[in-house]
Design a protein around this motif. Sequence first.
Motif, PDB file in Angstrom:
ATOM      1  N   GLU A 114     -21.081 -37.131 -62.208  1.00  0.00           N
ATOM      2  CA  GLU A 114     -20.810 -38.517 -61.816  1.00  0.00           C
ATOM      3  C   GLU A 114     -21.999 -39.365 -62.219  1.00  0.00           C
ATOM      4  OE1 GLU A 114     -18.473 -39.138 -58.072  1.00  0.00           O
ATOM      5  OE2 GLU A 114     -19.641 -37.409 -57.455  1.00  0.00           O
ATOM      6  N   ARG A 120     -25.408 -40.497 -54.546  1.00  0.00           N
ATOM      7  CA  ARG A 120     -24.458 -39.844 -55.464  1.00  0.00           C
ATOM      8  C   ARG A 120     -25.254 -39.114 -56.535  1.00  0.00           C
ATOM      9  NH1 ARG A 120     -19.220 -39.976 -56.192  1.00  0.00           N
ATOM     10  NH2 ARG A 120     -18.965 -41.465 -54.518  1.00  0.00           N
ATOM     11  N   PHE A 124     -25.307 -31.761 -55.625  1.00  0.00           N
ATOM     12  CA  PHE A 124     -25.469 -32.211 -54.238  1.00  0.00           C
ATOM     13  C   PHE A 124     -25.002 -31.078 -53.335  1.00  0.00           C
ATOM     14  CE2 PHE A 124     -20.948 -32.950 -53.455  1.00  0.00           C
ATOM     15  CZ  PHE A 124     -20.473 -33.051 -54.759  1.00  0.00           C
ATOM     16  N   GLN A 126     -23.179 -29.508 -49.906  1.00  0.00           N
ATOM     17  CA  GLN A 126     -22.157 -29.770 -48.894  1.00  0.00           C
ATOM     18  C   GLN A 126     -22.164 -28.659 -47.849  1.00  0.00           C
ATOM     19  OE1 GLN A 126     -18.350 -30.163 -50.920  1.00  0.00           O
ATOM     20  NE2 GLN A 126     -18.565 -32.382 -50.996  1.00  0.00           N
ATOM     21  N   ARG A 257      -8.276 -40.214 -50.291  1.00  0.00           N
ATOM     22  CA  ARG A 257      -9.093 -39.058 -50.659  1.00  0.00           C
ATOM     23  C   ARG A 257      -8.877 -38.698 -52.134  1.00  0.00           C
ATOM     24  NH1 ARG A 257     -12.683 -37.846 -48.713  1.00  0.00           N
ATOM     25  NH2 ARG A 257     -12.602 -35.608 -48.603  1.00  0.00           N
ATOM     26  N   LEU A 259      -8.750 -35.912 -53.934  1.00  0.00           N
ATOM     27  CA  LEU A 259      -8.229 -34.652 -54.479  1.00  0.00           C
ATOM     28  C   LEU A 259      -6.726 -34.568 -54.256  1.00  0.00           C
ATOM     29  CD1 LEU A 259     -11.291 -34.292 -53.434  1.00  0.00           C
ATOM     30  CD2 LEU A 259     -10.884 -31.891 -53.797  1.00  0.00           C
ATOM     31  N   ALA A 279     -19.528 -42.742 -47.084  1.00  0.00           N
ATOM     32  CA  ALA A 279     -18.841 -41.613 -46.439  1.00  0.00           C
ATOM     33  C   ALA A 279     -19.811 -40.451 -46.269  1.00  0.00           C
ATOM     34  CB  ALA A 279     -17.653 -41.171 -47.271  1.00  0.00           C
ATOM     35  N   VAL A 280     -19.981 -40.022 -45.012  1.00  0.00           N
ATOM     36  CA  VAL A 280     -20.859 -38.875 -44.751  1.00  0.00           C
ATOM     37  C   VAL A 280     -20.066 -37.584 -44.894  1.00  0.00           C
ATOM     38  CG1 VAL A 280     -22.526 -37.888 -43.139  1.00  0.00           C
ATOM     39  CG2 VAL A 280     -21.845 -40.268 -42.900  1.00  0.00           C
ATOM     40  N   ALA A 281     -18.807 -37.640 -44.504  1.00  0.00           N
ATOM     41  CA  ALA A 281     -17.992 -36.436 -44.534  1.00  0.00           C
ATOM     42  C   ALA A 281     -16.541 -36.825 -44.740  1.00  0.00           C
ATOM     43  CB  ALA A 281     -18.130 -35.679 -43.214  1.00  0.00           C
ATOM     44  N   GLY A 282     -15.796 -35.919 -45.326  1.00  0.00           N
ATOM     45  CA  GLY A 282     -14.383 -36.203 -45.532  1.00  0.00           C
ATOM     46  C   GLY A 282     -13.606 -34.910 -45.570  1.00  0.00           C
ATOM     47  N   ALA A 304     -15.741 -31.518 -45.731  1.00  0.00           N
ATOM     48  CA  ALA A 304     -17.053 -31.291 -46.338  1.00  0.00           C
ATOM     49  C   ALA A 304     -17.985 -32.420 -45.907  1.00  0.00           C
ATOM     50  CB  ALA A 304     -16.935 -31.284 -47.856  1.00  0.00           C
ATOM     51  N   VAL A 305     -19.190 -32.029 -45.500  1.00  0.00           N
ATOM     52  CA  VAL A 305     -20.216 -33.007 -45.127  1.00  0.00           C
ATOM     53  C   VAL A 305     -21.189 -33.087 -46.303  1.00  0.00           C
ATOM     54  CG1 VAL A 305     -22.046 -33.564 -43.479  1.00  0.00           C
ATOM     55  CG2 VAL A 305     -20.089 -32.185 -42.749  1.00  0.00           C
ATOM     56  N   ARG A 309     -26.558 -37.334 -47.858  1.00  0.00           N
ATOM     57  CA  ARG A 309     -26.265 -38.546 -47.076  1.00  0.00           C
ATOM     58  C   ARG A 309     -26.568 -38.316 -45.596  1.00  0.00           C
ATOM     59  NH1 ARG A 309     -20.715 -40.505 -50.027  1.00  0.00           N
ATOM     60  NH2 ARG A 309     -21.473 -40.069 -52.131  1.00  0.00           N
TER      61      ARG A 309
HETATM   62  P1  AMP Z   1     -15.477 -34.881 -51.262  1.00  0.00           P
HETATM   63  O1  AMP Z   1     -15.662 -33.406 -51.573  1.00  0.00           O
HETATM   64  O2  AMP Z   1     -15.429 -35.722 -52.488  1.00  0.00           O
HETATM   65  O3  AMP Z   1     -14.412 -35.122 -50.277  1.00  0.00           O
HETATM   66  O4  AMP Z   1     -16.832 -35.338 -50.553  1.00  0.00           O
HETATM   67  C1  AMP Z   1     -17.209 -34.951 -49.252  1.00  0.00           C
HETATM   68  C2  AMP Z   1     -18.580 -35.507 -48.962  1.00  0.00           C
HETATM   69  O5  AMP Z   1     -19.524 -34.981 -49.902  1.00  0.00           O
HETATM   70  C3  AMP Z   1     -18.674 -37.014 -49.153  1.00  0.00           C
HETATM   71  O6  AMP Z   1     -18.316 -37.664 -47.973  1.00  0.00           O
HETATM   72  C4  AMP Z   1     -20.143 -37.206 -49.487  1.00  0.00           C
HETATM   73  O7  AMP Z   1     -20.902 -37.265 -48.311  1.00  0.00           O
HETATM   74  C5  AMP Z   1     -20.483 -35.952 -50.246  1.00  0.00           C
HETATM   75  N1  AMP Z   1     -20.469 -36.174 -51.710  1.00  0.00           N
HETATM   76  C6  AMP Z   1     -19.414 -36.162 -52.554  1.00  0.00           C
HETATM   77  N2  AMP Z   1     -19.805 -36.374 -53.826  1.00  0.00           N
HETATM   78  C7  AMP Z   1     -21.138 -36.527 -53.801  1.00  0.00           C
HETATM   79  C8  AMP Z   1     -22.140 -36.763 -54.810  1.00  0.00           C
HETATM   80  N3  AMP Z   1     -21.845 -36.857 -56.087  1.00  0.00           N
HETATM   81  N4  AMP Z   1     -23.441 -36.861 -54.398  1.00  0.00           N
HETATM   82  C9  AMP Z   1     -23.769 -36.744 -53.087  1.00  0.00           C
HETATM   83  N5  AMP Z   1     -22.878 -36.518 -52.112  1.00  0.00           N
HETATM   84  C10 AMP Z   1     -21.574 -36.403 -52.451  1.00  0.00           C
END
Ligand code: AMP
Length: 417
Positions: A114, A120, A124, A126, A257, A259, A279-282, A304-305, A309
């Motif tokens: 990204e 970002r 990173f 999780q 979301r 995915l 977003a901290v977690a989703g 995932a957190v 962040r």
């Molecule tokens: P996701 O897997 O996209 O649902 O992301 C879950 C969490 O992972 C998000 O809420 C962010 O806190 C963190 N996250 C996702 N992508 C990144 C990234 N490129 N860099 C840092 N944190 C990320």
Amino acid sequence: MEIKAIRGFNDILPDEIGKWQFVEKNAREVFEGFGFSEIRIPILERTELFSRGIGEATDIVEKEMYTFTDRSGNSLTLRPEATASMARAYLEHQLYTFDPVAKLYCIGPMFRYERPQKGRYRQFYQIDAEVFGVENPMVDAEVIVMLVRFLRRVGLEKLELQLNTLGDRNCRPRYREELKRFLMNKSFQLCEDCQRRLQTNPLRIFDCKVETCQEAIADAPKVSDFVCSECQKHFDKVKEYLEMAGLEYILNPRMVRGLDYYTRTAFEVVSYQLGSQNAVAGGGRYDNLFQEIGGLEIPGIGFAVGMERLVSLLPKDKVFVSYPHLFIAALGEEPLKEAYRMINQLHLDGIRAELDYEGKSLKSQMRRADKLKARYVLILGEDELKRGKAALRNMGTKSQEEISIDKLSEILKSKIL
Ligand code: AMP
């Protein structure tokens, strides 16, 4: 030329690591309390796992994966997320034969190509938690409750839990078509990426940050207006169970979301301290993922957190660095040898102790002890050593006392442990 780390890949330095360890320790304690077990999965997987699991027409699979061919000609990918790998492991090792319900968590790095910016990165970390094998909405609520409890326990405040339902494979296609029809009339407003998404995956347009795209979808139909009665019933129960647990949430019908595998419940925890990457977690429910990767009908839900962040939100007044309990300032060859012997024992007793290996002057050793923020300094000279004594200085109060060397460990333990 000096070699530097790759863009978007970070070092986590010793003065930061205490925060990471604190977060990980709390995650383990909270999750294990909720009946979850740790699983460790590989960082590399076959590319197919993600293209089939996450979905071909997602941003991650289309343009963010680190994919390469290995020396045997296999296409491999650095994991962009952990859920698909955890599901693969559950199937591969037939964990369902022991108990159909599996509660698993995993902590580790993910990789996405990204555009790096604050919050970002391309590598990173999780913390992931997943429950496989339960369709009941009670578990959706339980997983969300666990997430919020964990975030609060590490000291996060001003959090907002956002909730939506995305329907399932029976009702979502109708919504997709409706959204497409709505956006067709506005396609001139959409950016190039979203023009493509309109054909392949119109729901993704909600996540686009381009202003004209956001304007185009401002009045778009909501997925929640299209869900079938089964999905609605499921969602109502999730909300009921969240309320029973005393959790507040807000409904966000525009949260879709990123995915493809999500069905029904989707949620995010947002912090207003974070700026644009808030977003901290989703997470959410994914009742089709197992079907895609292994042909079995197994429901799943998880989250995932994002560690970077989360760490950036920890309370500023809390100290996460561990400073030495003791610094031994040895003056002369024999005292240095004695200090070496003592320190080996102190480490076994759980006392964080340092010494100066170079035999520097007392002044220079005191300066170093000060810089390292040692709580006590033991000054060990030739004469004191002969008497079995040394001076123990409290660096905070500056008071000093003479102690017997053989009582050192005991005395320190009573003061600091
Ligand atoms: P996701 O897997 O996209 O649902 O992301 C879950 C969490 O992972 C998000 O809420 C962010 O806190 C963190 N996250 C996702 N992508 C990144 C990234 N490129 N860099 C840092 N944190 C990320």
